[in-house]
Design a protein around this motif. Structure first.
Motif, short mmCIF file in Angstrom:
data_model
loop_
_atom_site.label_atom_id
_atom_site.label_comp_id
_atom_site.label_asym_id
_atom_site.label_seq_id
_atom_site.Cartn_x
_atom_site.Cartn_y
_atom_site.Cartn_z
N LEU A 148 0.83 -1.21 0.00
CA LEU A 148 0.00 0.00 0.00
C LEU A 148 0.86 1.26 0.00
O LEU A 148 0.54 2.26 0.63
CB LEU A 148 -0.97 0.01 1.18
N GLY A 149 1.96 1.18 -0.75
CA GLY A 149 2.83 2.33 -0.88
C GLY A 149 3.44 2.78 0.44
O GLY A 149 3.82 3.94 0.58
N SER A 150 3.56 1.85 1.39
CA SER A 150 4.06 2.17 2.74
C SER A 150 3.23 3.25 3.42
O SER A 150 3.69 3.93 4.33
CB SER A 150 5.54 2.58 2.69
N LEU A 151 1.99 3.39 2.97
CA LEU A 151 1.03 4.30 3.60
C LEU A 151 -0.18 3.52 4.10
O LEU A 151 -1.31 4.00 4.09
CB LEU A 151 0.61 5.39 2.60
N GLU A 152 0.10 2.29 4.53
CA GLU A 152 -0.96 1.36 4.93
C GLU A 152 -1.81 1.87 6.07
O GLU A 152 -2.94 1.45 6.24
CB GLU A 152 -0.32 0.02 5.31
N TRP A 153 -1.30 2.81 6.83
CA TRP A 153 -1.95 3.25 8.07
C TRP A 153 -3.08 4.25 7.83
O TRP A 153 -3.89 4.49 8.73
CB TRP A 153 -0.92 3.88 9.00
N ASN A 154 -3.17 4.82 6.61
CA ASN A 154 -4.15 5.88 6.39
C ASN A 154 -4.52 5.96 4.91
O ASN A 154 -3.72 6.40 4.09
CB ASN A 154 -3.57 7.21 6.87
N VAL A 155 -5.73 5.55 4.58
CA VAL A 155 -6.14 5.58 3.17
C VAL A 155 -6.26 7.00 2.64
O VAL A 155 -6.13 7.23 1.43
CB VAL A 155 -7.47 4.81 2.95
N ASP A 156 -6.47 7.98 3.53
CA ASP A 156 -6.51 9.37 3.08
C ASP A 156 -5.13 9.81 2.58
O ASP A 156 -5.02 10.48 1.55
CB ASP A 156 -6.96 10.29 4.22
N GLU A 157 -4.08 9.44 3.31
CA GLU A 157 -2.73 9.78 2.88
C GLU A 157 -2.37 9.08 1.59
O GLU A 157 -1.72 9.65 0.70
CB GLU A 157 -1.72 9.42 3.98
N LEU A 158 -2.78 7.83 1.45
CA LEU A 158 -2.51 7.10 0.22
C LEU A 158 -3.27 7.72 -0.95
O LEU A 158 -2.73 7.86 -2.06
CB LEU A 158 -2.90 5.63 0.39
N ALA A 159 -4.52 8.13 -0.72
CA ALA A 159 -5.31 8.75 -1.78
C ALA A 159 -4.66 10.05 -2.27
O ALA A 159 -4.69 10.35 -3.47
CB ALA A 159 -6.73 9.04 -1.27
N ILE A 176 -3.18 -6.13 4.58
CA ILE A 176 -4.63 -6.19 4.59
C ILE A 176 -5.20 -5.87 5.97
O ILE A 176 -6.22 -5.21 6.10
CB ILE A 176 -5.12 -7.58 4.13
N CYS A 177 -4.53 -6.32 7.02
CA CYS A 177 -5.05 -6.08 8.37
C CYS A 177 -5.13 -4.58 8.67
O CYS A 177 -5.96 -4.15 9.48
CB CYS A 177 -4.22 -6.79 9.41
N HIS A 178 -4.31 -3.79 8.01
CA HIS A 178 -4.36 -2.34 8.23
C HIS A 178 -5.61 -1.74 7.59
O HIS A 178 -6.18 -0.77 8.11
CB HIS A 178 -3.11 -1.68 7.66
N LEU A 179 -6.04 -2.30 6.47
CA LEU A 179 -7.31 -1.86 5.89
C LEU A 179 -8.48 -2.30 6.77
O LEU A 179 -9.45 -1.56 6.96
CB LEU A 179 -7.47 -2.43 4.48
N GLN A 180 -8.39 -3.50 7.32
CA GLN A 180 -9.43 -3.98 8.22
C GLN A 180 -9.51 -3.10 9.47
O GLN A 180 -10.60 -2.76 9.94
CB GLN A 180 -9.16 -5.44 8.60
N LYS A 203 -15.33 4.90 4.50
CA LYS A 203 -14.13 5.53 3.94
C LYS A 203 -13.28 4.50 3.20
O LYS A 203 -12.82 4.74 2.08
CB LYS A 203 -13.31 6.19 5.05
N VAL A 204 -13.06 3.35 3.83
CA VAL A 204 -12.23 2.31 3.20
C VAL A 204 -12.94 1.74 1.98
O VAL A 204 -12.31 1.51 0.94
CB VAL A 204 -11.91 1.19 4.22
N ARG A 205 -14.23 1.54 2.08
CA ARG A 205 -14.98 1.00 0.95
C ARG A 205 -14.93 1.96 -0.24
O ARG A 205 -14.67 1.56 -1.38
CB ARG A 205 -16.43 0.75 1.35
N ASN A 206 -15.16 3.24 0.01
CA ASN A 206 -15.13 4.23 -1.06
C ASN A 206 -13.74 4.34 -1.67
O ASN A 206 -13.60 4.55 -2.89
CB ASN A 206 -15.59 5.59 -0.54
N PHE A 207 -12.72 4.20 -0.84
CA PHE A 207 -11.34 4.24 -1.34
C PHE A 207 -11.11 3.09 -2.33
O PHE A 207 -10.57 3.30 -3.42
CB PHE A 207 -10.36 4.13 -0.17
N CYS A 208 -11.51 1.88 -1.94
CA CYS A 208 -11.30 0.72 -2.81
C CYS A 208 -12.06 0.86 -4.13
O CYS A 208 -11.56 0.45 -5.19
CB CYS A 208 -11.71 -0.56 -2.10
N ILE A 209 -13.24 1.42 -4.07
CA ILE A 209 -14.03 1.60 -5.29
C ILE A 209 -13.41 2.68 -6.18
O ILE A 209 -13.25 2.49 -7.39
CB ILE A 209 -15.49 1.93 -4.95
#
Length: 206
Positions: A93-104, A121-125, A134-140
């Motif tokens: 996850l680009g070493s940004l596994e802790w925050n999907v906002d930062e990855l986005a 994966i556990c970080h997304l969970q 937020k996580v669902r919308n990110f994946c979509i």
């Protein structure tokens, strides 16, 4: 030498330019999860805290003499800023596994960047337990930029298919996390989370 300066050393530019000219991607594996730089009691998932408790030589919180997490992320981002045509796949996850906002933010800034989800994966969970939508919308939204590891490993397998009552269900990320809205728990952290119930076409694409 400052950690980001190596990216500006002239010998690297011809190599990167050659890779770009061949339309080839670079895979970037730049380090451990962010938890590696936190105290054990502040880590978000037990897989990290247990590992670094047993391997203090790799626990960067105990080794401030090495480059910081921020140094590594900034160096990677600087590389992509210098080479906007470079196709780049960020491992874990680009070493940004802790925050999907930062990855986005990075995926929006660097249109040629994609990420794989192996071993994170556990970080997304964990994030889904706090904010499922937020996580669902990110994946979509970024379904075309998310990759799965090709080896058959339960922590990174995203496209496992199972059948229940004659209906196809796609397992999401691990064997016991489905794309239904089932409420589940993880042995990686405390708390419950719901399946993301991603559209079938999104799961197949990823």
């Amino acid at each position: 030498m400052e950690s980001s300066l190596w990216l500006m050393i002239p010998p690297f530019k011809p190599v990167i330019d050659f890779i770009i000219s061949k339309n080839l991607p670079i895979t970037g594996h730049i380090g451990e999860p962010r938890n590696c730089w936190l105290p054990l009691n502040q880590m978000t998932v037990s897989s990290d805290s247990s590992y670094f408790a047993e391997n203090p030589q790799y626990h960067m919180f105990l080794h401030p003499e090495y480059p910081s997490y921020e140094d590594q992320i900034n160096a990677r981002d600087h590389l992509l800023e210098m080479h906007t045509d470079l196709k780049f796949v960020g491992c874990h996850l680009g070493s940004l596994e802790w925050n999907v906002d930062e990855l986005a933010k990075r995926l929006d800034k660097f249109p040629n960047m994609a990420v794989d989800m192996a071993a994170r994966i556990c970080h997304l969970q964990y994030q889904s337990a706090k904010d499922r939508e937020k996580v669902r919308n990110f994946c979509i939204k970024y379904q075309d930029r998310l990759l799965t590891e090709l080896t058959f490993h339960p922590m990174s397998l995203m496209t496992m298919i199972r059948y229940q009552n004659g209906h196809m269900k796609h397992g999401l990320m691990t064997g016991n996390t489905s794309t239904t809205k089932d409420t589940m728990t993880s042995d990686m952290f405390r708390g419950k989370f719901e399946g993301l119930q991603l559209p079938k076409e999104v799961v197949r694409k990823i």
